[in-house]
Scaffold this active site. Structure first.
Site, mmCIF file in Angstrom:
data_model
loop_
_atom_site.group_PDB
_atom_site.id
_atom_site.type_symbol
_atom_site.label_atom_id
_atom_site.label_comp_id
_atom_site.label_asym_id
_atom_site.label_seq_id
_atom_site.Cartn_x
_atom_site.Cartn_y
_atom_site.Cartn_z
ATOM 1 N N VAL A 157 83.843 -7.561 41.136
ATOM 2 C CA VAL A 157 83.431 -8.679 40.264
ATOM 3 C C VAL A 157 83.634 -10.008 40.993
ATOM 4 O O VAL A 157 84.189 -10.961 40.447
ATOM 5 C CB VAL A 157 84.213 -8.667 38.929
ATOM 6 C CG1 VAL A 157 83.719 -7.565 38.016
ATOM 7 C CG2 VAL A 157 85.714 -8.552 39.165
ATOM 8 N N ALA A 159 81.713 -12.533 41.885
ATOM 9 C CA ALA A 159 81.146 -13.752 41.304
ATOM 10 C C ALA A 159 81.949 -14.186 40.079
ATOM 11 O O ALA A 159 82.260 -15.372 39.904
ATOM 12 C CB ALA A 159 79.684 -13.545 40.933
ATOM 13 N N TYR A 160 82.288 -13.243 39.239
ATOM 14 C CA TYR A 160 83.074 -13.542 38.040
ATOM 15 C C TYR A 160 84.440 -14.097 38.419
ATOM 16 O O TYR A 160 84.898 -15.094 37.849
ATOM 17 C CB TYR A 160 83.221 -12.267 37.210
ATOM 18 C CG TYR A 160 83.958 -12.431 35.907
ATOM 19 C CD1 TYR A 160 83.305 -12.892 34.773
ATOM 20 C CD2 TYR A 160 85.311 -12.102 35.801
ATOM 21 C CE1 TYR A 160 83.975 -13.028 33.566
ATOM 22 C CE2 TYR A 160 85.984 -12.245 34.604
ATOM 23 C CZ TYR A 160 85.314 -12.696 33.482
ATOM 24 O OH TYR A 160 85.992 -12.834 32.295
ATOM 25 N N THR A 161 85.092 -13.480 39.394
ATOM 26 C CA THR A 161 86.397 -13.956 39.843
ATOM 27 C C THR A 161 86.295 -15.362 40.420
ATOM 28 O O THR A 161 87.142 -16.225 40.151
ATOM 29 C CB THR A 161 86.987 -12.995 40.888
ATOM 30 O OG1 THR A 161 87.171 -11.713 40.287
ATOM 31 C CG2 THR A 161 88.324 -13.496 41.408
ATOM 32 N N LYS A 164 85.778 -17.779 37.416
ATOM 33 C CA LYS A 164 86.947 -17.941 36.558
ATOM 34 C C LYS A 164 88.111 -18.595 37.304
ATOM 35 O O LYS A 164 88.916 -19.317 36.688
ATOM 36 C CB LYS A 164 87.373 -16.588 35.983
ATOM 37 C CG LYS A 164 86.379 -16.015 34.984
ATOM 38 C CD LYS A 164 86.168 -16.932 33.787
ATOM 39 C CE LYS A 164 85.268 -16.310 32.735
ATOM 40 N NZ LYS A 164 85.087 -17.177 31.545
#
Length: 255
Positions: A157, A159-161, A164
């Site tokens: 993940v 991109a998500y990490t 965020k």
């Protein structure tokens, strides 16, 4: 009798990503505390949504908007017009988000761009417009939805990490700039919450067991577990709390 420091009576809260999961739970909690709700989601039904029903049952008003947070122009238009249409926003809850799982070495460019646009860029553009007006008025509450992956790396993940982690930094940067103007900027970092975004992990028997074994509370979180923390950060009770990324994780980060 003095009013409760947790009361949101007479306040207006803008909650993004309110259609389901954590956003729905937070909108419901803010309404129960007395706030009128402006709800925004990419697929929000024009009438009769669950969030609208819950908010109206709390005896406060609800106005819904459908906005695609991957469409920068649409976000900008909404940000420019929302206070004209509904009046000043006292509380901004930046919860809209998405996640996509791919090994980093195979992560598609277009998927990366989509996740970053929704989870980071749109958060900043909306907050910039609403926050500017809060600063001018000398008051306001801004709450981001960060993640445990604001502190950790995660798996598949990237991109998500990245988004965020940036949200956690943005929370602190805006708090530094706006605290003296009476605007608090904080974030909630949900742990492993049983929502659609984590369905793939819940369905993976081995991964789900690994996750559960590390949570001291002994269970996956529920969206409603974010309710009290959201009300606290939106209320006068948190007036001297600024730049905080608050884990709501069943003890995961303390393990």
């Amino acid at each position: 009798m003095r009013p409760s420091p947790f009361s949101l009576q007479g306040k207006r809260a803008l909650v993004t990503g309110c259609r389901r999961g954590i956003g729905l739970a937070m909108a419901d909690a803010l309404a129960q505390a007395g706030a009128d709700i402006v709800g925004v989601s990419a697929q929000l039904e024009p009438d009769g949504s669950d969030v609208e029903k819950r908010v109206r049952e709390a005896g406060v008003s609800f106005a819904g908007h459908q906005v695609d947070f991957a469409d920068r122009a649409a976000v900008q238009r909404f940000a420019e017009n929302v206070e004209r249409d509904h009046g000043p926003v006292d509380i901004l809850v930046n919860n809209a988000g998405t996640i996509a799982r791919h090994p980093a070495a195979e992560y598609p460019d277009d998927v990366w761009d989509h996740v970053i646009e929704v989870d980071l860029n749109s958060q900043f553009f909306l907050t910039r417009e609403i926050g500017r007006r809060m600063v001018e008025r000398g008051r306001g509450k801004i709450i981001f939805t960060a993640s445990l992956l604001s502190f950790q790396g995660g798996i598949n993940v990237s991109a998500y990490t990245a988004a965020k982690s940036a949200v956690a930094g943005l929370t602190k940067a805006l708090a530094n700039e706006w605290a003296a103007s009476g605007v608090t900027v904080n974030a909630l970092a949900p742990g492993y919450i049983a929502t659609d975004n984590t369905q793939a992990l819940q369905d993976d028997t081995r991964r789900s067991a690994d996750i559960l074994s590390r949570i001291p509370a002994g269970r996956w979180g529920r969206p409603e577990d974010l309710a009290g923390a959201a009300v606290f950060l939106a209320s006068p009770a948190s007036d001297y709390v600024n730049g905080v990324v608050l884990p709501v994780d069943g003890g995961w980060m303390g393990r």
